[in-house]
Design a protein around this motif. Structure first.
Motif, PDB file in Angstrom:
ATOM      1  N   LYS A  18       0.053  19.198  20.269  1.00 47.40           N
ATOM      2  CA  LYS A  18       1.289  19.207  21.063  1.00 47.40           C
ATOM      3  C   LYS A  18       1.786  20.626  21.295  1.00 47.40           C
ATOM      4  N   VAL A  19       1.675  21.458  20.264  1.00 49.25           N
ATOM      5  CA  VAL A  19       2.161  22.833  20.366  1.00 49.25           C
ATOM      6  C   VAL A  19       1.361  23.613  21.405  1.00 49.25           C
ATOM      7  N   GLN A  20       0.048  23.365  21.404  1.00 51.98           N
ATOM      8  CA  GLN A  20      -0.818  24.110  22.324  1.00 51.98           C
ATOM      9  C   GLN A  20      -1.778  23.155  23.045  1.00 51.98           C
ATOM     10  N   PRO A  21      -1.218  22.342  23.978  1.00 54.97           N
ATOM     11  CA  PRO A  21      -2.057  21.417  24.729  1.00 54.97           C
ATOM     12  C   PRO A  21      -2.889  22.186  25.767  1.00 54.97           C
ATOM     13  N   PRO A  22      -3.796  21.504  26.462  1.00 51.71           N
ATOM     14  CA  PRO A  22      -4.109  20.073  26.396  1.00 51.71           C
ATOM     15  C   PRO A  22      -5.056  19.740  25.248  1.00 51.71           C
ATOM     16  N   HIS A  23      -4.937  18.476  24.794  1.00 52.06           N
ATOM     17  CA  HIS A  23      -5.690  18.026  23.633  1.00 52.06           C
ATOM     18  C   HIS A  23      -6.098  16.569  23.815  1.00 52.06           C
ATOM     19  N   VAL A  24      -7.334  16.268  23.498  1.00 59.32           N
ATOM     20  CA  VAL A  24      -7.845  14.901  23.424  1.00 59.32           C
ATOM     21  C   VAL A  24      -8.257  14.655  21.983  1.00 59.32           C
ATOM     22  N   PHE A  25      -7.731  13.608  21.370  1.00 66.11           N
ATOM     23  CA  PHE A  25      -8.055  13.337  19.969  1.00 66.11           C
ATOM     24  C   PHE A  25      -9.450  12.713  19.858  1.00 66.11           C
ATOM     25  N   ASN A  26     -10.155  13.157  18.832  1.00 66.05           N
ATOM     26  CA  ASN A  26     -11.470  12.603  18.523  1.00 66.05           C
ATOM     27  C   ASN A  26     -11.752  12.912  17.063  1.00 66.05           C
ATOM     28  N   LEU A  27     -12.873  12.464  16.579  1.00 66.36           N
ATOM     29  CA  LEU A  27     -13.327  12.835  15.249  1.00 66.36           C
ATOM     30  C   LEU A  27     -14.127  14.127  15.354  1.00 66.36           C
ATOM     31  N   GLY A  28     -14.332  14.776  14.204  1.00 70.40           N
ATOM     32  CA  GLY A  28     -15.102  16.006  14.195  1.00 70.40           C
ATOM     33  C   GLY A  28     -16.594  15.764  14.255  1.00 70.40           C
ATOM     34  N   HIS A  29     -16.993  14.518  14.127  1.00 68.97           N
ATOM     35  CA  HIS A  29     -18.375  14.078  14.338  1.00 68.97           C
ATOM     36  C   HIS A  29     -18.281  12.570  14.555  1.00 68.97           C
ATOM     37  N   GLY A  30     -19.402  11.854  14.526  1.00 75.69           N
ATOM     38  CA  GLY A  30     -19.377  10.453  14.897  1.00 75.69           C
ATOM     39  C   GLY A  30     -18.860   9.512  13.825  1.00 75.69           C
ATOM     40  N   VAL A  31     -18.452   8.329  14.269  1.00 81.26           N
ATOM     41  CA  VAL A  31     -18.068   7.241  13.370  1.00 81.26           C
ATOM     42  C   VAL A  31     -19.257   6.918  12.462  1.00 81.26           C
ATOM     43  N   THR A  32     -19.005   6.775  11.185  1.00 81.25           N
ATOM     44  CA  THR A  32     -20.066   6.403  10.242  1.00 81.25           C
ATOM     45  C   THR A  32     -20.015   4.899   9.980  1.00 81.25           C
ATOM     46  N   PRO A  33     -21.126   4.302   9.550  1.00 81.68           N
ATOM     47  CA  PRO A  33     -21.168   2.843   9.362  1.00 81.68           C
ATOM     48  C   PRO A  33     -20.160   2.320   8.348  1.00 81.68           C
ATOM     49  N   GLU A  34     -19.713   3.181   7.425  1.00 73.31           N
ATOM     50  CA  GLU A  34     -18.807   2.717   6.365  1.00 73.31           C
ATOM     51  C   GLU A  34     -17.360   2.579   6.841  1.00 73.31           C
ATOM     52  N   ILE A  35     -17.027   3.200   7.950  1.00 76.73           N
ATOM     53  CA  ILE A  35     -15.640   3.187   8.437  1.00 76.73           C
ATOM     54  C   ILE A  35     -15.294   1.793   8.972  1.00 76.73           C
TER      55      ILE A  35
END
Length: 344
Positions: free
Chosen positions: A309-326
């Motif tokens: 928010k302080v320094q947009p623009p921003h799209v939220f994501n994970l830092g790598h892929g979804v793992t099977p345990e999530i």
């Protein structure tokens, strides 16, 4: 009647102001979903991707279950390689395995070119089904980047150190640059075909390029990436670049004609902005945090959203892929938090 598309994420990709922070998750299609796991008991990844209706279903699932702002096409970065003559198999617990690795110039010279309409028609048909009938959010198409694809083709499979890849890069530049050009041509043709079929953005995964230092990246990789993105700019869709363990390369990425720089969890949004990154930033919650208690997840997520928010623009994501345990329920709750907390 055509569906109304929620284009919030496209606006964010392009650097425009949005009413809330949009979100999607790498590897959101499949992995931890019960419906997907049941399918994987019957079909391999390649078998699913070769059945457009089934592949569209898998791609659509996380949009329906989690409420994310984009779909990411269910396929693998290896998907186009058989078309150019690379015999690759996705082995459970290992990853992509190539029995005849690239060793010399003749191996590269023997590689063919891709004609997406005839070589991967099922990929394009999946995109058309999703774009024309089933999605009310944009579909992101993708391709692997030349270095990352080459690493599998030279090593013969996943690697921890990329020694064979680097050895070729350093000692046989003729073969190396021939391979980069061949893979760049494939990437451009493949990505353009995805856009023509209906993809509204393209992400290029250079997952393992963080193995290189800045000087080597500038010499061996950056000119190829510049050519890829320069040609893909003609499509008019947002272009995203992502890699893992590549914080030392993000300023190099900022120079490229991309719209979005994807961050893994090793660099904060604030750090990236302080370094001088001017593009839209995408990221960057560590996927491992999603195995923690909810209070930890909530605290870390809000911190990332606050920085965005302080320094947009921003799209939220994970830092790598979804793992099977999530757990899928966690991803649904996380999406709701991101939307509600960031809403203006």
């Amino acid at each position: 009647m055509s569906r109304k598309i929620n284009d919030t994420i496209l606006k964010a990709f392009k650097g425009e102001e949005t009413d809330y922070t949009p979100v999607w998750y790498m590897r959101q299609a499949g992995r931890s979903q019960k419906e997907y796991r049941e399918l994987k008991e019957k079909y391999s990844l390649f078998e699913i991707t070769h059945q457009p209706e089934l592949c569209a279903y898998v791609t659509r699932l996380p949009v329906e279950h989690y409420g994310v702002d984009a779909a990411i096409l269910y396929k693998d970065i290896m998907s186009p390689l058989p078309a150019i003559g690379v015999d690759v198999e996705i082995k459970s617990g290992i990853g992509p395995v190539i029995d005849s690795p690239i060793r010399k110039f003749q191996d590269v010279d023997n590689l063919g070119t891709i004609d997406p309409e005839s070589d991967v028609p099922y990929v394009l048909e999946t995109i058309r089904i999703l774009s024309e009938e089933q999605l009310d959010v944009p579909l992101i198409g993708f391709s692997g980047a030349p270095f990352t694809l080459a690493s599998y083709m030279i090593e013969g499979g996943p690697s921890k150190n990329y020694h064979k890849t680097k050895a070729m890069m350093y000692s046989d530049q003729k073969t190396w640059f021939a391979l980069m050009d061949k893979l760049a041509d494939m990437t451009i043709t493949y990505a353009k075909a995805q856009v023509k079929a209906g993809a509204k953005a393209i992400q290029i995964f250079d997952s393992w390029v963080g193995a290189l230092n800045v000087a080597d990246y500038r010499y061996f990789i950056k000119p190829i990436m510049n050519r890829i993105f320069s040609e893909l700019r003609e499509t008019g869709v947002p272009l995203i670049l992502f890699g893992v363990g590549a914080r030392h390369l993000v300023m190099e990425w900022n120079d490229l004609p991309v719209d979005v720089v994807g961050l893994d969890w090793r660099m904060s949004i604030t750090e990236a902005r302080e370094m001088g990154i001017t593009k839209t930033l995408q990221g960057n919650l560590d996927p491992a945090i999603l195995l923690s208690d909810w209070n930890v997840i909530e605290k870390r997520t809000k911190a990332i959203l606050d920085e965005g928010k302080v320094q947009p623009p921003h799209v939220f994501n994970l830092g790598h892929g979804v793992t099977p345990e999530i757990q899928p329920a966690t991803l649904k709750k996380l999406t709701e938090l991101i939307h509600s907390y960031s809403k203006k």
